[in-house]
Design an enzyme around this catalytic site. Structure first.
Site, PDB file in Angstrom:
ATOM      1  N   ASP A   1       0.848  -1.189   0.000  1.00 41.51           N
ATOM      2  CA  ASP A   1       0.000   0.000   0.000  1.00 41.51           C
ATOM      3  C   ASP A   1       0.888   1.245   0.000  1.00 41.51           C
ATOM      4  O   ASP A   1       1.862   1.334   0.748  1.00 41.51           O
ATOM      5  CB  ASP A   1      -0.901  -0.009   1.241  1.00 41.51           C
ATOM      6  CG  ASP A   1      -2.053   0.964   1.127  1.00 41.51           C
ATOM      7  OD1 ASP A   1      -3.212   0.530   1.138  1.00 41.51           O
ATOM      8  OD2 ASP A   1      -1.787   2.194   1.025  1.00 41.51           O
TER       9      ASP A   1
ATOM     10  N   GLN B   1     -14.944   2.539   0.780  1.00 46.13           N
ATOM     11  CA  GLN B   1     -14.045   1.967  -0.230  1.00 46.13           C
ATOM     12  C   GLN B   1     -13.577   3.080  -1.156  1.00 46.13           C
ATOM     13  O   GLN B   1     -14.351   3.602  -1.957  1.00 46.13           O
ATOM     14  CB  GLN B   1     -14.789   0.877  -1.025  1.00 46.13           C
ATOM     15  CG  GLN B   1     -13.904   0.185  -2.040  1.00 46.13           C
ATOM     16  CD  GLN B   1     -14.656  -0.875  -2.846  1.00 46.13           C
ATOM     17  OE1 GLN B   1     -15.862  -1.052  -2.685  1.00 46.13           O
ATOM     18  NE2 GLN B   1     -13.952  -1.559  -3.725  1.00 46.13           N
TER      19      GLN B   1
ATOM     20  N   HIS C   1     -10.161  -5.222  -3.313  1.00 47.40           N
ATOM     21  CA  HIS C   1      -8.829  -5.475  -2.751  1.00 47.40           C
ATOM     22  C   HIS C   1      -8.964  -5.873  -1.299  1.00 47.40           C
ATOM     23  O   HIS C   1      -9.844  -5.392  -0.585  1.00 47.40           O
ATOM     24  CB  HIS C   1      -7.910  -4.255  -2.889  1.00 47.40           C
ATOM     25  CG  HIS C   1      -8.514  -2.975  -2.390  1.00 47.40           C
ATOM     26  ND1 HIS C   1      -9.459  -2.277  -3.109  1.00 47.40           N
ATOM     27  CD2 HIS C   1      -8.329  -2.299  -1.240  1.00 47.40           C
ATOM     28  CE1 HIS C   1      -9.825  -1.204  -2.419  1.00 47.40           C
ATOM     29  NE2 HIS C   1      -9.163  -1.201  -1.278  1.00 47.40           N
TER      30      HIS C   1
ATOM     31  N   HIS D   1      -6.964  -5.848   2.250  1.00 49.78           N
ATOM     32  CA  HIS D   1      -5.837  -5.273   2.991  1.00 49.78           C
ATOM     33  C   HIS D   1      -5.275  -6.327   3.940  1.00 49.78           C
ATOM     34  O   HIS D   1      -6.030  -6.961   4.681  1.00 49.78           O
ATOM     35  CB  HIS D   1      -6.297  -4.109   3.872  1.00 49.78           C
ATOM     36  CG  HIS D   1      -6.793  -2.899   3.156  1.00 49.78           C
ATOM     37  ND1 HIS D   1      -6.036  -1.764   3.009  1.00 49.78           N
ATOM     38  CD2 HIS D   1      -7.985  -2.620   2.572  1.00 49.78           C
ATOM     39  CE1 HIS D   1      -6.739  -0.836   2.373  1.00 49.78           C
ATOM     40  NE2 HIS D   1      -7.932  -1.327   2.099  1.00 49.78           N
TER      41      HIS D   1
END
Ligand code: 5GP
Ligand code: ZN
Length: 120
Positions: free
Chosen positions: A29, A90, A96, A98
């Site tokens: 990230d 979101q 995705h 995390h």
């Protein structure tokens, strides 16, 4: 469609990629909550949990388990928090997952590049 994760998957935008196969790409990230914050992203554009193919979802969970081993080995993590946002919270509308490592003692925040050099 203007999707940042589709661009990362096509290689049009760079990312610190930790793992890749025919179905997914896992990369760091850009704005990590914690050292080793990884995103697992399906290569096909699914918007969210309600859109994604269930077989791809199972594959993403298997990848999360494998990546947890890497995080434990290389960053000595003490646990793993999984987060997956849909709708209001979101930011990126491409599914995705995390992976946010947990630490008994949280050390200094490293740069994404430093973390990449440890995990790669
Ligand atoms: P969401 O709120 O959609 O669950 O989280 C989106 C995540 O994507 C955020 O943690 C954000 O930092 C990350 N992100 C957004 N743009 C980029 C990018 O261009 N590269 C990378 N590596 N991460 C991104
Ligand atoms: Zn996309």
């Amino acid at each position: 469609m203007d999707c940042i994760f589709c661009k990362i998957i096509k290689g049009e935008v760079p990312s610190y990629t930790i793992y890749e196969d025919e179905l997914v790409k896992a990369f760091l990230d850009v704005n990590p909550d914690v050292n080793g914050h990884i995103l697992i992203v399906p290569k096909k554009h699914y918007q969210d949990l309600f859109d994604i193919d269930e077989n791809v979802l199972i594959h993403i969970m298997k990848c999360a388990k494998d990546l947890d081993k890497l995080l434990k080995e290389k960053l000595h993590t003490d646990g793993l928090t999984l987060v997956q946002n849909n709708g209001l919270k979101q930011e990126v509308k491409h599914f995705h997952l995390h992976l946010k490592p947990q630490y008994k003692i949280e050390g200094e925040k490293m740069s994404v590049e430093e973390v990449y050099n440890i995990l790669k």
